[in-house]
Design an enzyme around this catalytic site. Structure first.
Site, PDB file in Angstrom:
ATOM      1  N   GLN A   1      -9.002   3.568   1.060  1.00 50.60           N
ATOM      2  CA  GLN A   1     -10.244   3.540   1.822  1.00 50.60           C
ATOM      3  C   GLN A   1     -10.452   4.849   2.587  1.00 50.60           C
ATOM      4  O   GLN A   1      -9.506   5.589   2.831  1.00 50.60           O
ATOM      5  CB  GLN A   1     -10.247   2.381   2.829  1.00 50.60           C
ATOM      6  CG  GLN A   1     -10.404   1.007   2.218  1.00 50.60           C
ATOM      7  CD  GLN A   1      -9.182   0.552   1.443  1.00 50.60           C
ATOM      8  OE1 GLN A   1      -8.051   0.768   1.843  1.00 50.60           O
ATOM      9  NE2 GLN A   1      -9.418  -0.059   0.291  1.00 50.60           N
TER      10      GLN A   1
ATOM     11  N   LYS B   1      -1.358  -3.915  -3.126  1.00 52.33           N
ATOM     12  CA  LYS B   1      -2.623  -3.302  -2.721  1.00 52.33           C
ATOM     13  C   LYS B   1      -2.710  -1.921  -3.351  1.00 52.33           C
ATOM     14  O   LYS B   1      -1.936  -1.034  -3.039  1.00 52.33           O
ATOM     15  CB  LYS B   1      -2.743  -3.178  -1.206  1.00 52.33           C
ATOM     16  CG  LYS B   1      -4.067  -2.509  -0.789  1.00 52.33           C
ATOM     17  CD  LYS B   1      -4.191  -2.373   0.705  1.00 52.33           C
ATOM     18  CE  LYS B   1      -5.524  -1.724   1.080  1.00 52.33           C
ATOM     19  NZ  LYS B   1      -5.584  -0.308   0.750  1.00 52.33           N
TER      20      LYS B   1
ATOM     21  N   SER C   1       0.805  -1.206   0.000  1.00 50.03           N
ATOM     22  CA  SER C   1       0.000   0.000   0.000  1.00 50.03           C
ATOM     23  C   SER C   1       0.848   1.271   0.000  1.00 50.03           C
ATOM     24  O   SER C   1       1.494   1.572  -0.988  1.00 50.03           O
ATOM     25  CB  SER C   1      -0.961  -0.041   1.187  1.00 50.03           C
ATOM     26  OG  SER C   1      -2.082   0.760   0.933  1.00 50.03           O
TER      27      SER C   1
END
Length: 483
Positions: A340, A336, A311
């Site tokens: 969010q 990833k 991420s």
């Protein structure tokens, strides 16, 4: 019948961490009134039309509350409805968190928390360890990236969502949790008993490393917490004041975190000729983000990555590679590529919802693909050896997987067992005796539980020694040759 939900002013945060670490963007909804009309007329939400099927939710709610054979709490139904809606997304990174779970989540990156110190994710319906934190109980116990947690304290994780699993793993300092792990390359599950501790969130570690007569700055980032960017920039400035000839940024085992943190780092590293990353919205529109930096650093940079780099760590790595051409050294990253937002619901609970894709400077989406290093380097084989789990002592003529693991450990420690095929021969026995003599144990030549424990401890220590870290050594050589 009419039922109203009044939305309060809420604030959410952009999340990049695999297990749900988050970053700072605010969303405000003012004085919203949502109405479910019994007659099925459309519902208005800030001028948008919502389909009338929401009336079915109200009908189901009233039916269960009034007619179910047992009394049901309103909170149970409401939370169940929200969980059901989120679960239909089939997105492991979108979850509903009740008030208790949301509080734990919010504390994870702010100061410290109590637990085992491992980032976990849900992948293909399984609870997977992304990476243990540096020097955490999870790391010390031997947990690794990609370990699949199949049981927590003897209870199967099948059917658990990520927040339920995380809640079960966490707990008060001093207590223990037993994790049954399925690990690639092992036929039987491994069992780890991990003692929970207070996990401090110091996230940046720096030092000067020598390569010949050259000084090379080294910055390890364990995750992207609230103050990580401030700490990183301060420590980088201090390293630069010592006239470094190059810089290594280590994000191995880094599961991600606050998007704003990695942004604040990249703004000082990536020139404005390319975006440092892009955000893709649900309508397909791509928003590039640029720094104001005029030129790149006057020294070479290399980034260390591995399968636990995820991420925000992947944002940093891909940005430095694609925007500036810096080397990525190590192994393929986690993969990833979504962002969010954690949105509070007014009662302490919140929904963590996937709202964007993030793209590399060149517009690549690395989700479920990962990033390939420009210089692939695997660690020595013993870095990947599993810990010994003995039901009984291992001795001459034994032939099984545990003997094979023991031989791999002995070989990695330099004791020369002669073979690594799982057969306990006289050479293996001599290697065991040599190890036992070194550790001041009775030199029986048998691997009893105490010998096995010390073998695992010695191997863990060997992995931490800089001279054995092949990826770091390659990075040092690479930077040294750039000058």
């Amino acid at each position: 019948m009419k039922r109203k939900w009044l939305a309060v002013i809420i604030s959410g945060s952009l999340i990049t961490g695999v297990g749900g670490t988050y970053t700072g963007m605010k969303w405000y909804y003012h004085d919203l009134e949502r109405k479910v009309e019994e007659n099925g007329s459309p519902i208005s939400l800030k001028g948008q039309q919502i389909q009338p099927d929401l009336s079915k939710i109200a009908q189901a709610y009233d039916l269960i509350m009034k007619s179910y054979v047992k009394k049901v709490e309103e909170k149970q139904l409401v939370e169940g409805a929200i969980q059901g809606m989120v679960s239909t997304l089939n997105d492991p990174f979108s979850v509903y968190m009740d008030a208790k779970t949301a509080t734990q989540f919010n504390n994870t990156l702010d100061s410290s928390f109590e637990g085992i110190g491992a980032e976990v994710a849900q992948k293909d319906g399984k609870i997977v360890i992304v990476a243990p934190y540096k020097d955490s109980p999870a790391e010390k116990a031997g947990l690794r990236p990609k370990d699949v947690i199949v049981k927590i304290d003897g209870v199967s994780t099948h059917g658990l969502d990520l927040t339920e699993a995380t809640t079960k793993i966490r707990g008060k300092k001093g207590t223990t949790v037993t994790l049954e792990i399925q690990r690639e390359g092992t036929s039987n599950p491994l069992t780890f008993v991990v003692k929970r501790e207070s996990i401090p969130l110091e996230t940046v570690f720096s030092e000067i490393k020598k390569q010949g007569d050259k000084s090379i700055g080294y910055l390890e980032i364990t995750q992207f917490s609230k103050d990580t960017a401030i700490d990183f920039n301060e420590k980088l400035k201090k390293l630069e004041s010592q006239n470094i000839h190059g810089l290594i940024i280590d994000v191995r085992g880094n599961p991600g975190g606050y998007l704003s943190s990695v942004e604040d780092m990249l703004k000082g590293l990536v020139p404005n000729n390319k975006p440092y990353f892009q955000i893709e919205q649900r309508n397909g529109e791509k928003l590039p983000y640029y720094s104001k930096l005029k030129q790149k650093k006057p020294y070479p940079i290399a980034v260390l990555v591995d399968e636990g780099s995820a991420s925000a760590a992947e944002i940093l790595a891909s940005s430095l590679q694609e925007a500036d051409g810096y080397a990525l050294i190590g192994e393929k990253t986690f993969g990833k590529g979504t962002v969010q937002t954690a949105i509070p619901l007014g009662d302490g609970s919140s929904i963590k919802l996937t709202m964007y894709k993030w793209l590399t400077p060149d517009g690549n989406w690395i989700h479920q693909k990962g990033i390939n290093p420009t210089i692939e380097v695997k660690q020595p084989e013993y870095f990947y050896v599993n810990p010994l789990t003995l039901d009984h002592s291992l001795k001459l003529d034994a032939n099984n997987e545990q003997v094979k693991l023991a031989q791999q450990i002995l070989s990695g420690l330099g004791y020369g067992p002669g073979r690594e095929d799982g057969y306990f021969d006289y050479q293996t026995e001599r290697a065991v005796k040599a190890f036992q003599n070194q550790e001041k144990l009775p030199a029986t030549g048998e691997i009893d539980p105490k010998t096995a424990e010390l073998m695992d401890t010695a191997l863990t220590q060997a992995r931490k020694e800089e001279k054995n870290d092949l990826q770091l050594q390659v990075a040092l050589t690479y930077i040294g040759n750039k000058n």
